[in-house]
Enzyme design. Structure first.
Site, PDB file in Angstrom:
ATOM      1  N   CYS A   1      36.648  -0.619 -30.640  1.00 30.85           N
ATOM      2  CA  CYS A   1      37.007   0.672 -30.049  1.00 30.85           C
ATOM      3  C   CYS A   1      38.512   0.747 -29.912  1.00 30.85           C
ATOM      4  CB  CYS A   1      36.346   0.815 -28.674  1.00 30.85           C
ATOM      5  SG  CYS A   1      36.472   2.488 -27.983  1.00 30.85           S
TER       6      CYS A   1
ATOM      7  N   CYS B   1      20.201   3.230 -28.403  1.00 29.98           N
ATOM      8  CA  CYS B   1      21.612   3.347 -28.030  1.00 29.98           C
ATOM      9  C   CYS B   1      22.399   2.810 -29.219  1.00 29.98           C
ATOM     10  CB  CYS B   1      21.860   2.525 -26.768  1.00 29.98           C
ATOM     11  SG  CYS B   1      23.597   2.441 -26.312  1.00 29.98           S
TER      12      CYS B   1
ATOM     13  N   LEU C   1      33.195  10.206 -16.869  1.00 33.98           N
ATOM     14  CA  LEU C   1      34.257  10.661 -15.956  1.00 33.98           C
ATOM     15  C   LEU C   1      34.820   9.480 -15.169  1.00 33.98           C
ATOM     16  CD1 LEU C   1      35.763  13.202 -14.892  1.00 33.98           C
ATOM     17  CD2 LEU C   1      33.998  13.354 -13.125  1.00 33.98           C
ATOM     18  N   HIS C   2      33.971   8.824 -14.406  1.00 32.02           N
ATOM     19  CA  HIS C   2      34.272   7.555 -13.728  1.00 32.02           C
ATOM     20  C   HIS C   2      35.333   7.599 -12.631  1.00 32.02           C
ATOM     21  CE1 HIS C   2      31.577   6.127 -16.677  1.00 32.02           C
ATOM     22  NE2 HIS C   2      32.422   5.701 -17.570  1.00 32.02           N
TER      23      HIS C   2
ATOM     24  N   GLY D   1      32.286   1.922 -29.383  1.00 32.38           N
ATOM     25  CA  GLY D   1      33.137   2.932 -30.002  1.00 32.38           C
ATOM     26  C   GLY D   1      33.140   4.274 -29.313  1.00 32.38           C
ATOM     27  N   GLU D   2      34.098   5.111 -29.727  1.00 35.94           N
ATOM     28  CA  GLU D   2      34.221   6.464 -29.179  1.00 35.94           C
ATOM     29  C   GLU D   2      33.764   7.449 -30.258  1.00 35.94           C
ATOM     30  OE1 GLU D   2      34.734   8.226 -26.412  1.00 35.94           O
ATOM     31  OE2 GLU D   2      34.613   9.946 -27.769  1.00 35.94           O
TER      32      GLU D   2
ATOM     33  N   CYS E   1      39.330   1.232 -22.101  1.00 41.53           N
ATOM     34  CA  CYS E   1      38.891   1.466 -20.726  1.00 41.53           C
ATOM     35  C   CYS E   1      38.834   0.092 -20.064  1.00 41.53           C
ATOM     36  CB  CYS E   1      37.538   2.160 -20.720  1.00 41.53           C
ATOM     37  SG  CYS E   1      37.577   3.739 -21.602  1.00 41.53           S
TER      38      CYS E   1
ATOM     39  N   GLU F   1      26.488  -3.538 -32.835  1.00 35.41           N
ATOM     40  CA  GLU F   1      25.250  -3.709 -32.092  1.00 35.41           C
ATOM     41  C   GLU F   1      24.591  -2.378 -31.745  1.00 35.41           C
ATOM     42  OE1 GLU F   1      26.383  -7.934 -29.979  1.00 35.41           O
ATOM     43  OE2 GLU F   1      26.847  -6.120 -28.875  1.00 35.41           O
TER      44      GLU F   1
ATOM     45  N   CYS G   1      25.115  -1.250 -20.805  1.00 37.15           N
ATOM     46  CA  CYS G   1      26.308  -0.432 -21.023  1.00 37.15           C
ATOM     47  C   CYS G   1      27.568  -1.257 -20.878  1.00 37.15           C
ATOM     48  CB  CYS G   1      26.418   0.651 -19.953  1.00 37.15           C
ATOM     49  SG  CYS G   1      25.381   2.029 -20.209  1.00 37.15           S
TER      50      CYS G   1
ATOM     51  N   CYS H   1      35.455  -2.028 -19.610  1.00 36.66           N
ATOM     52  CA  CYS H   1      34.467  -2.098 -20.694  1.00 36.66           C
ATOM     53  C   CYS H   1      34.717  -3.281 -21.627  1.00 36.66           C
ATOM     54  CB  CYS H   1      34.529  -0.789 -21.487  1.00 36.66           C
ATOM     55  SG  CYS H   1      33.393  -0.740 -22.889  1.00 36.66           S
TER      56      CYS H   1
HETATM   57  N1  SAH Z   1      33.051   5.735 -25.759  1.00 37.64           N
HETATM   58  C1  SAH Z   1      31.933   6.439 -25.240  1.00 37.64           C
HETATM   59  C2  SAH Z   1      30.596   5.751 -25.431  1.00 37.64           C
HETATM   60  C3  SAH Z   1      30.490   4.274 -25.192  1.00 37.64           C
HETATM   61  S1  SAH Z   1      30.294   3.590 -23.600  1.00 37.64           S
HETATM   62  C4  SAH Z   1      32.156   6.749 -23.762  1.00 37.64           C
HETATM   63  O1  SAH Z   1      33.133   6.274 -23.207  1.00 37.64           O
HETATM   64  O2  SAH Z   1      31.388   7.503 -23.175  1.00 37.64           O
HETATM   65  C5  SAH Z   1      28.860   4.189 -22.858  1.00 37.64           C
HETATM   66  C6  SAH Z   1      28.988   4.277 -21.336  1.00 37.64           C
HETATM   67  O3  SAH Z   1      29.006   2.974 -20.708  1.00 37.64           O
HETATM   68  C7  SAH Z   1      30.264   4.966 -20.893  1.00 37.64           C
HETATM   69  O4  SAH Z   1      29.995   5.838 -19.836  1.00 37.64           O
HETATM   70  C8  SAH Z   1      31.086   3.796 -20.434  1.00 37.64           C
HETATM   71  O5  SAH Z   1      32.116   4.173 -19.585  1.00 37.64           O
HETATM   72  C9  SAH Z   1      30.038   2.945 -19.746  1.00 37.64           C
HETATM   73  N2  SAH Z   1      30.450   1.559 -19.507  1.00 37.64           N
HETATM   74  C10 SAH Z   1      31.405   0.856 -20.136  1.00 37.64           C
HETATM   75  N3  SAH Z   1      31.491  -0.383 -19.649  1.00 37.64           N
HETATM   76  C11 SAH Z   1      30.552  -0.478 -18.680  1.00 37.64           C
HETATM   77  C12 SAH Z   1      30.123  -1.523 -17.825  1.00 37.64           C
HETATM   78  N4  SAH Z   1      30.650  -2.730 -17.908  1.00 37.64           N
HETATM   79  N5  SAH Z   1      29.123  -1.262 -16.961  1.00 37.64           N
HETATM   80  C13 SAH Z   1      28.535  -0.050 -16.918  1.00 37.64           C
HETATM   81  N6  SAH Z   1      28.893   0.976 -17.726  1.00 37.64           N
HETATM   82  C14 SAH Z   1      29.893   0.768 -18.583  1.00 37.64           C
END
Ligand code: SAH
Length: 346
Positions: free
Chosen positions: A113, A106, A220-221, A164-165, A117, A93, A339, A120
């Site tokens: 992936c 995007c 970072l989160h 994906g990463e 995480c 997507e 996201c 996600c």
């Molecule tokens: N793998 C890469 C890019 C994909 S995710 C990365 O981790 O950065 C893009 C962003 O969306 C990342 O910051 C990810 O942590 C965030 N993300 C993932 N799940 C989410 C959710 N349910 N709500 C908001 N952001 C989320």
């Protein structure tokens, strides 16, 4: 039968050499190249200014595994999500996010992936395979066409924040960006491209060594290893100090922008103590911005969105400590395009 070579793996020079080798005219190489990279043909038969016999010959000698558009969904806020199908039957997507000033694509870098995480939706999927650089390019080209058709303007920005990463598909992501920014294709400025990573320290350093010209965002989160370990498995092998070092290395070698992303998870990482830890990390990284991201709930995942008051207190704390902070509200939630919601749901 040996499989055919993907025609888009040929450089313009190689394409010219090929046309010379089959005794055809050199300018045909330029015409074919334009179809492949500028006019976005999806098959040899679409290359209408090439003689039919030549199109047939190309089809016999090369493969052309272009992405197909499977379906398109329109959000009430203008966001458009496209489901693409690969030549070998996988789905991925990409999203077009329009704002007053920008048209942002995007895009995905992998099918599924390999990271998981905990918050996600893509993390719930298994990683099927990396996307090839021409497939990444196709997403951008198709979303650019959508932008021109719906809003009368080209894409202004690209973020690798889909499925994906990106840094675990390093070679193809860099090749795709090379194509996207090339003067003979889309000619987009690398300053308008941001690659988002969950944090692969070694690859962040490699970006520095490769002197890339695009920007980086770090997901970072959480601001302590203890908390980050709980939500992002990758932290066990790429802890915060390793990421701080890698980002400083990246900045030293490229001077490109670095953004920190911080998704607020209710009761998990959204207290003022968390904010205080985050300020400490911010000071160690050559970054100009923390994007505080509103969490988008995902079916089957227990995390929930922080309340408006908590979000406000958290960001006020950061701002009061001289952190440049922006809250990013989600777009396209009604079509699961926000996201972390990209998971090929029917
Ligand atoms: N793998 C890469 C890019 C994909 S995710 C990365 O981790 O950065 C893009 C962003 O969306 C990342 O910051 C990810 O942590 C965030 N993300 C993932 N799940 C989410 C959710 N349910 N709500 C908001 N952001 C989320």
């Amino acid at each position: 039968m040996p499989s055919l070579k993907n025609i888009r793996e040929l450089s313009l020079q190689e394409l010219k050499d090929y046309f010379v080798s089959i005794d055809d005219k050199k300018f045909r190489a330029m015409q074919a190249y334009e179809w492949l990279w500028k006019k976005n043909a999806r098959s040899f038969s679409a290359m209408s200014n090439l003689p039919l016999a030549l199109r047939d010959k190309l089809a016999q000698q090369f493969s052309f595994p272009a992405l197909e558009t499977e379906s398109t969904q329109y959000s009430s806020d203008g966001t458009i999500k496209t489901r693409f199908k690969t030549h070998d039957g996988h789905f991925l997507e990409g999203v077009l996010i329009p704002t007053e000033k920008r048209e942002t694509a995007c895009v995905s870098s992998q099918i599924g992936c390999s990271l998981s995480c905990k918050f996600c939706a893509t993390g719930l999927m298994e990683r099927k395979r990396n996307l090839h650089f021409d497939e990444i390019y196709d997403q951008v080209a198709i979303i650019n066409e959508q932008s021109e058709k719906t809003h009368g303007r080209k894409l202004s920005n690209i973020v690798f924040m889909g499925m994906g990463e990106p840094l675990l598909n390093y070679k193809n992501v860099l090749l795709a960006i090379d194509r996207i920014t090339s003067p003979d294709t889309m000619n987009m400025s690398p300053k308008r491209i941001t690659v988002s990573t969950a944090g692969v320290a070694k690859k962040i350093k490699q970006l520095g060594d490769d002197k890339v010209r695009f920007n980086l965002a770090l997901s970072l989160h959480a601001a302590t290893d203890e908390k980050r370990d709980q939500i992002m498995g990758i932290n066990e092998t790429n802890n915060i100090q390793a990421l701080v070092d890698a980002l400083n290395y990246f900045y030293l070698h490229t001077k490109n922008d670095i953004t920190l992303e911080y998704v607020l998870l209710k009761g998990q990482n959204d207290s003022l103590e968390d904010a205080a830890e985050l300020v400490k990390i911010y000071r160690k990284i050559p970054t100009h911005l923390i994007n505080v991201i509103e969490y988008n709930p995902v079916a089957g995942i227990p995390y929930t969105t922080s309340g408006t008051d908590t979000t406000e207190e958290f960001t006020r704390y950061l701002a009061n400590h001289r952190v440049n902070v922006r809250v990013r509200h989600s777009r396209g939630k009604d079509i699961d395009a926000a996201c972390g919601q990209l998971a090929n749901k029917e």
